[in-house]
Design a protein around this motif. Structure first.
Motif, PDB file in Angstrom:
ATOM      1  N   VAL A 265      49.622  50.573  59.572  1.00 37.85           N
ATOM      2  CA  VAL A 265      50.096  51.385  60.569  1.00 37.85           C
ATOM      3  C   VAL A 265      49.584  52.556  59.464  1.00 37.85           C
ATOM      4  CG1 VAL A 265      51.591  52.966  61.922  1.00 37.85           C
ATOM      5  CG2 VAL A 265      51.895  50.737  61.779  1.00 37.85           C
ATOM      6  N   ALA A 266      49.545  53.376  58.587  1.00 34.62           N
ATOM      7  CA  ALA A 266      49.704  54.049  58.018  1.00 34.62           C
ATOM      8  C   ALA A 266      47.484  54.477  57.999  1.00 34.62           C
ATOM      9  CB  ALA A 266      50.569  54.889  56.480  1.00 34.62           C
ATOM     10  N   CYS A 274      48.943  60.258  52.119  1.00 36.73           N
ATOM     11  CA  CYS A 274      49.897  61.460  52.989  1.00 36.73           C
ATOM     12  C   CYS A 274      51.274  60.286  52.172  1.00 36.73           C
ATOM     13  CB  CYS A 274      50.494  61.672  53.891  1.00 36.73           C
ATOM     14  SG  CYS A 274      51.495  62.106  54.377  1.00 36.73           S
ATOM     15  N   VAL A 275      51.157  59.118  52.209  1.00 35.58           N
ATOM     16  CA  VAL A 275      52.643  57.974  52.067  1.00 35.58           C
ATOM     17  C   VAL A 275      52.174  57.592  50.832  1.00 35.58           C
ATOM     18  CG1 VAL A 275      53.050  55.773  53.227  1.00 35.58           C
ATOM     19  CG2 VAL A 275      52.079  57.146  54.730  1.00 35.58           C
ATOM     20  N   TYR A 276      51.169  57.305  50.304  1.00 32.85           N
ATOM     21  CA  TYR A 276      51.047  57.012  48.960  1.00 32.85           C
ATOM     22  C   TYR A 276      51.646  57.506  48.157  1.00 32.85           C
ATOM     23  CZ  TYR A 276      49.454  55.744  44.430  1.00 32.85           C
ATOM     24  OH  TYR A 276      48.905  55.327  43.550  1.00 32.85           O
ATOM     25  N   LEU A 298      48.080  49.796  48.807  1.00 35.69           N
ATOM     26  CA  LEU A 298      47.772  51.287  49.908  1.00 35.69           C
ATOM     27  C   LEU A 298      46.806  52.407  49.313  1.00 35.69           C
ATOM     28  CD1 LEU A 298      48.584  52.967  52.311  1.00 35.69           C
ATOM     29  CD2 LEU A 298      50.344  54.174  50.733  1.00 35.69           C
ATOM     30  N   LEU A 299      46.843  52.532  47.680  1.00 32.78           N
ATOM     31  CA  LEU A 299      45.978  53.268  47.040  1.00 32.78           C
ATOM     32  C   LEU A 299      46.226  53.300  45.663  1.00 32.78           C
ATOM     33  CD1 LEU A 299      43.988  55.626  48.469  1.00 32.78           C
ATOM     34  CD2 LEU A 299      45.466  57.480  47.577  1.00 32.78           C
ATOM     35  N   ASP A 300      44.658  52.988  45.062  1.00 31.44           N
ATOM     36  CA  ASP A 300      44.275  53.149  43.587  1.00 31.44           C
ATOM     37  C   ASP A 300      45.136  54.515  43.120  1.00 31.44           C
ATOM     38  OD1 ASP A 300      44.292  50.363  43.801  1.00 31.44           O
ATOM     39  OD2 ASP A 300      42.287  50.502  43.876  1.00 31.44           O
ATOM     40  N   GLY A 301      45.461  54.671  42.132  1.00 31.72           N
ATOM     41  CA  GLY A 301      45.350  55.819  41.316  1.00 31.72           C
ATOM     42  C   GLY A 301      46.735  56.263  41.703  1.00 31.72           C
ATOM     43  N   SER A 302      47.265  57.571  41.246  1.00 29.21           N
ATOM     44  CA  SER A 302      48.186  58.124  40.972  1.00 29.21           C
ATOM     45  C   SER A 302      48.799  59.605  41.754  1.00 29.21           C
ATOM     46  CB  SER A 302      48.766  58.977  39.455  1.00 29.21           C
ATOM     47  OG  SER A 302      47.799  59.178  39.103  1.00 29.21           O
TER      48      SER A 302
END
Length: 313
Positions: A265-266, A274-276, A298-302
């Motif tokens: 959904v995100a 934004c969610v990550y 959802l997303l790699d990184g920090s």
């Protein structure tokens, strides 16, 4: 120049207190007379967690570690939050009645919803206004009903969207009456933002709650979490209270959340970053216990360091 390291740890412990992480020191352990209690009081108020701090100090029976004036101020803030929230719910009832009489579904947002669904003590989640969401095709009807109830429109309140374009580009109108403020939303973010939220899916999955005998709707936990992440983006990740909202939902509903669906959904809404960032920050600052395996898809990184600093400063 002090960096207030121990004071900040106390504040993080207070923000963490609704879900009681076992891996961190508690407020009772961190409260000592040597702390800069003026700093603690000022920052707890700024971040909206003073009621949480008071509750933890009271339950830990460490009032003797706190200057008398500071402890009494925290107690008054807690009671003010309790009475203020109760008063706002009383102000909400005639609005729910009027909207229900005209078959307008009404969804509660943010604090008004969280106090009913997530927090065990209403005082712990202060909210200064009522945010309600109505279908866009009912907005003008609702505006008329608000005026009939004695509410006055707050004008020129929507920078960067001017009032004359607010219906087309904005997402809310603000009304006030007798020290009560109600934000009438038809969307979750204005059309100048880099996101396009499909509000229909939030309506489709809404859940019913009771407000002193009146019916209202709230988002289901998945959508509420997505909305809170979006709200954090809008306010630049600046308040511990809002991050506590996120961590508490994760703690309370995480085991039954369909994380894969949440991320789907995100992504569909363009909200994955934004969610990550919000979930990763809740992990980093409040030890929200969201497994990396759940964040990784959802997303790699920090989170960018500026985001972490905005909460830690």
């Amino acid at each position: 120049m002090t960096n207030h390291l121990f004071e900040k740890e106390l504040l993080f412990a207070a923000a963490r207190s609704p879900f009681k992480s076992n891996r961190q020191k508690t407020v009772g352990e961190l409260a000592t007379p040597s702390l800069d209690w003026d700093y603690v009081l000022a920052i707890s108020r700024r971040h909206g967690i003073a009621p949480l701090l008071f509750q933890e100090l009271a339950q830990a029976k460490v009032a003797n570690q706190v200057p008398t004036g500071t402890y009494e101020t925290l107690r008054r803030i807690y009671l003010s939050s309790l009475m203020g929230n109760r008063r706002l719910y009383q102000k909400l009832l005639p609005v729910l009645d009027a909207f229900d009489d005209h078959s307008v579904p009404t969804m509660l947002l943010k604090g008004a919803a969280l106090c009913l669904t997530t927090y065990t003590d209403m005082a712990l989640r202060p909210f200064g206004d009522l945010d309600i969401l109505v279908p866009q095709n009912k907005v003008h009807l609702c505006q008329g009903l608000m005026e009939e109830l004695g509410y006055i429109l707050v004008e020129n309140n929507y920078f960067p969207v001017p009032d004359e374009l607010n219906d087309q580009l904005g997402c809310e109108w603000t009304y006030h009456c007798d020290r009560a403020v109600i934000e009438l939303h038809w969307d979750l973010i204005d059309k100048l933002a880099p996101f396009r939220v499909d509000i229909s899916s939030f309506w489709d999955d809404a859940e019913e709650v009771e407000v002193e005998g009146n019916r209202a709707l709230v988002m289901n936990p998945r959508n509420q979490l997505i909305h809170l992440c979006l709200h954090q983006y809008k306010h630049h990740w600046n308040h511990l209270r809002d991050l506590t909202d996120v961590a508490l939902i994760v703690d309370k509903f995480g085991p039954c959340l369909d994380w894969e669906l949440l991320y789907s959904v995100a992504r569909a809404q363009g909200l994955e970053r934004c969610v990550y960032y919000t979930l990763a920050l809740a992990n980093q600052v409040l030890d929200a216990s969201i497994p990396d395996s759940q964040l990784a898809p959802l997303l790699d990184g920090s989170p960018p360091s500026r985001i972490a600093r905005s909460t830690r400063d």
